[in-house]
Design a protein around this motif. Structure first.
Motif, PDB file in Angstrom:
ATOM      1  N   GLY A 293       0.801  -1.213   0.000  1.00  0.00           N
ATOM      2  CA  GLY A 293       0.000   0.000   0.000  1.00  0.00           C
ATOM      3  C   GLY A 293       0.831   1.259   0.000  1.00  0.00           C
ATOM      4  N   SER A 294       1.762   1.379   0.937  1.00  0.00           N
ATOM      5  CA  SER A 294       2.535   2.605   1.030  1.00  0.00           C
ATOM      6  C   SER A 294       3.494   2.743  -0.151  1.00  0.00           C
ATOM      7  CB  SER A 294       3.308   2.652   2.348  1.00  0.00           C
ATOM      8  OG  SER A 294       4.200   1.563   2.439  1.00  0.00           O
ATOM      9  N   ALA A 295       4.065   1.624  -0.628  1.00  0.00           N
ATOM     10  CA  ALA A 295       4.956   1.697  -1.792  1.00  0.00           C
ATOM     11  C   ALA A 295       4.175   2.124  -3.028  1.00  0.00           C
ATOM     12  CB  ALA A 295       5.635   0.353  -2.021  1.00  0.00           C
ATOM     13  N   ALA A 296       2.985   1.575  -3.208  1.00  0.00           N
ATOM     14  CA  ALA A 296       2.166   1.949  -4.355  1.00  0.00           C
ATOM     15  C   ALA A 296       1.749   3.411  -4.262  1.00  0.00           C
ATOM     16  CB  ALA A 296       0.938   1.041  -4.439  1.00  0.00           C
ATOM     17  N   ASP A 297       1.385   3.852  -3.060  1.00  0.00           N
ATOM     18  CA  ASP A 297       1.006   5.252  -2.869  1.00  0.00           C
ATOM     19  C   ASP A 297       2.162   6.188  -3.196  1.00  0.00           C
ATOM     20  OD1 ASP A 297      -1.498   4.420  -2.061  1.00  0.00           O
ATOM     21  OD2 ASP A 297      -1.101   4.688   0.074  1.00  0.00           O
ATOM     22  N   ARG A 298       3.364   5.829  -2.725  1.00  0.00           N
ATOM     23  CA  ARG A 298       4.536   6.666  -3.005  1.00  0.00           C
ATOM     24  C   ARG A 298       4.818   6.727  -4.502  1.00  0.00           C
ATOM     25  NH1 ARG A 298       6.597   3.961   1.424  1.00  0.00           N
ATOM     26  NH2 ARG A 298       7.850   2.628   0.101  1.00  0.00           N
ATOM     27  N   GLU A 299       4.746   5.563  -5.173  1.00  0.00           N
ATOM     28  CA  GLU A 299       5.025   5.541  -6.604  1.00  0.00           C
ATOM     29  C   GLU A 299       3.978   6.342  -7.377  1.00  0.00           C
ATOM     30  OE1 GLU A 299       5.777   2.406 -10.226  1.00  0.00           O
ATOM     31  OE2 GLU A 299       6.070   1.724  -8.170  1.00  0.00           O
ATOM     32  N   ALA A 300       2.712   6.215  -6.991  1.00  0.00           N
ATOM     33  CA  ALA A 300       1.652   6.977  -7.658  1.00  0.00           C
ATOM     34  C   ALA A 300       1.849   8.479  -7.438  1.00  0.00           C
ATOM     35  CB  ALA A 300       0.280   6.536  -7.158  1.00  0.00           C
ATOM     36  N   ALA A 301       2.208   8.864  -6.225  1.00  0.00           N
ATOM     37  CA  ALA A 301       2.436  10.283  -5.927  1.00  0.00           C
ATOM     38  C   ALA A 301       3.611  10.825  -6.732  1.00  0.00           C
ATOM     39  CB  ALA A 301       2.666  10.481  -4.433  1.00  0.00           C
ATOM     40  N   SER A 302       4.653  10.026  -6.861  1.00  0.00           N
ATOM     41  CA  SER A 302       5.815  10.439  -7.644  1.00  0.00           C
ATOM     42  C   SER A 302       5.452  10.604  -9.114  1.00  0.00           C
ATOM     43  CB  SER A 302       6.942   9.419  -7.480  1.00  0.00           C
ATOM     44  OG  SER A 302       8.026   9.744  -8.313  1.00  0.00           O
ATOM     45  N   ALA A 303       4.698   9.649  -9.648  1.00  0.00           N
ATOM     46  CA  ALA A 303       4.275   9.731 -11.053  1.00  0.00           C
ATOM     47  C   ALA A 303       3.367  10.943 -11.269  1.00  0.00           C
ATOM     48  CB  ALA A 303       3.562   8.448 -11.469  1.00  0.00           C
ATOM     49  N   ALA A 304       2.487  11.200 -10.306  1.00  0.00           N
ATOM     50  CA  ALA A 304       1.591  12.349 -10.414  1.00  0.00           C
ATOM     51  C   ALA A 304       2.371  13.659 -10.396  1.00  0.00           C
ATOM     52  CB  ALA A 304       0.565  12.318  -9.279  1.00  0.00           C
ATOM     53  N   GLN A 305       3.375  13.736  -9.531  1.00  0.00           N
ATOM     54  CA  GLN A 305       4.201  14.935  -9.451  1.00  0.00           C
ATOM     55  C   GLN A 305       4.951  15.165 -10.761  1.00  0.00           C
ATOM     56  OE1 GLN A 305       4.308  17.197  -6.952  1.00  0.00           O
ATOM     57  NE2 GLN A 305       5.614  18.432  -8.269  1.00  0.00           N
ATOM     58  N   THR A 306       5.515  14.098 -11.304  1.00  0.00           N
ATOM     59  CA  THR A 306       6.225  14.188 -12.583  1.00  0.00           C
ATOM     60  C   THR A 306       5.285  14.666 -13.683  1.00  0.00           C
ATOM     61  OG1 THR A 306       7.762  12.455 -11.923  1.00  0.00           O
ATOM     62  CG2 THR A 306       7.558  12.877 -14.287  1.00  0.00           C
ATOM     63  N   TYR A 307       4.076  14.098 -13.712  1.00  0.00           N
ATOM     64  CA  TYR A 307       3.091  14.503 -14.722  1.00  0.00           C
ATOM     65  C   TYR A 307       2.694  15.967 -14.549  1.00  0.00           C
ATOM     66  CZ  TYR A 307      -1.177  15.129 -17.299  1.00  0.00           C
ATOM     67  OH  TYR A 307      -2.124  15.626 -18.154  1.00  0.00           O
TER      68      TYR A 307
ATOM     69  N   ARG B 126       2.635  21.403 -16.699  1.00  0.00           N
ATOM     70  CA  ARG B 126       2.887  22.840 -16.522  1.00  0.00           C
ATOM     71  C   ARG B 126       3.883  23.343 -17.563  1.00  0.00           C
ATOM     72  NH1 ARG B 126       6.862  25.193 -14.376  1.00  0.00           N
ATOM     73  NH2 ARG B 126       7.572  23.422 -13.156  1.00  0.00           N
ATOM     74  N   ARG B 127       4.973  22.566 -17.775  1.00  0.00           N
ATOM     75  CA  ARG B 127       5.971  22.953 -18.778  1.00  0.00           C
ATOM     76  C   ARG B 127       5.371  23.008 -20.178  1.00  0.00           C
ATOM     77  NH1 ARG B 127       9.297  19.425 -15.975  1.00  0.00           N
ATOM     78  NH2 ARG B 127       9.188  17.886 -17.644  1.00  0.00           N
ATOM     79  N   LEU B 128       4.406  22.131 -20.441  1.00  0.00           N
ATOM     80  CA  LEU B 128       3.753  22.114 -21.755  1.00  0.00           C
ATOM     81  C   LEU B 128       2.728  23.237 -21.903  1.00  0.00           C
ATOM     82  CD1 LEU B 128       3.200  18.279 -22.161  1.00  0.00           C
ATOM     83  CD2 LEU B 128       4.797  19.718 -23.453  1.00  0.00           C
ATOM     84  N   GLY B 129       2.465  23.939 -20.818  1.00  0.00           N
ATOM     85  CA  GLY B 129       1.529  25.053 -20.864  1.00  0.00           C
ATOM     86  C   GLY B 129       0.071  24.631 -20.766  1.00  0.00           C
ATOM     87  N   LEU B 130      -0.197  23.417 -20.303  1.00  0.00           N
ATOM     88  CA  LEU B 130      -1.577  22.968 -20.159  1.00  0.00           C
ATOM     89  C   LEU B 130      -2.227  23.638 -18.954  1.00  0.00           C
ATOM     90  CD1 LEU B 130      -1.282  19.089 -20.698  1.00  0.00           C
ATOM     91  CD2 LEU B 130      -2.001  20.817 -22.349  1.00  0.00           C
ATOM     92  N   SER B 131      -3.503  23.942 -19.094  1.00  0.00           N
ATOM     93  CA  SER B 131      -4.251  24.438 -17.939  1.00  0.00           C
ATOM     94  C   SER B 131      -4.487  23.265 -16.993  1.00  0.00           C
ATOM     95  CB  SER B 131      -5.604  25.005 -18.386  1.00  0.00           C
ATOM     96  OG  SER B 131      -6.429  23.948 -18.872  1.00  0.00           O
TER      97      SER B 131
END
Length: 126
Positions: free
Chosen positions: A82-96, A101-106
């Motif tokens: 659970g916690s490993a999956a949550d951390r990985e999902a949070a990291s992927a979300a942050q990267t996205y 933002r860099r692509l200028g998407l709203s």
């Protein structure tokens, strides 16, 4: 507690994905507790009427997701994922979020893209 997997040939979802999704869901819901020993690949394949390679593919995906861990002769166990999956999902979300933002998407456009991707990944429409 026992593992319960139902393979439905009429869903259009590959059997390995059905196995992966059902084990993952049961592990995350606590129906399969941390440390629960899963059947061997061959044993589960025989029980479900699937090829061993199909179950092996599901187990590899689950291990990659951090849901299970294989300990050689000690078998394949449900991991404390659970916690490993949550951390990985949070990291992927942050990267996205940074990439959007860099692509200028709203924010709305970025969220729409995520919703579309999730619908595609989970096989939902509309």
């Amino acid at each position: 507690m026992t593992l319960k997997i139902d393979i439905d040939d009429g869903t259009g979802i590959a059997p390995y994905e059905q196995v992966r999704a059902q084990i993952s869901e049961q592990a995350r819901a606590g129906a399969l507790p941390v440390g629960y020993r899963l059947p061997t690949v061959r044993g589960l394949a025989e029980e479900l009427g699937l090829a061993a390679n199909t179950v092996a593919k599901a187990y590899r995906a689950l291990e990659s997701d951090g849901v299970i861990e294989t300990r050689g002769r000690n078998g394949t166990l449900v991991a404390a994922a659970g916690s490993a999956a949550d951390r990985e999902a949070a990291s992927a979300a942050q990267t996205y979020a940074e990439r959007a933002r860099r692509l200028g998407l709203s924010e709305a456009a970025a969220l729409d893209a995520v919703r579309d991707a999730l619908r595609a990944a989970y096989g939902e429409s509309g």
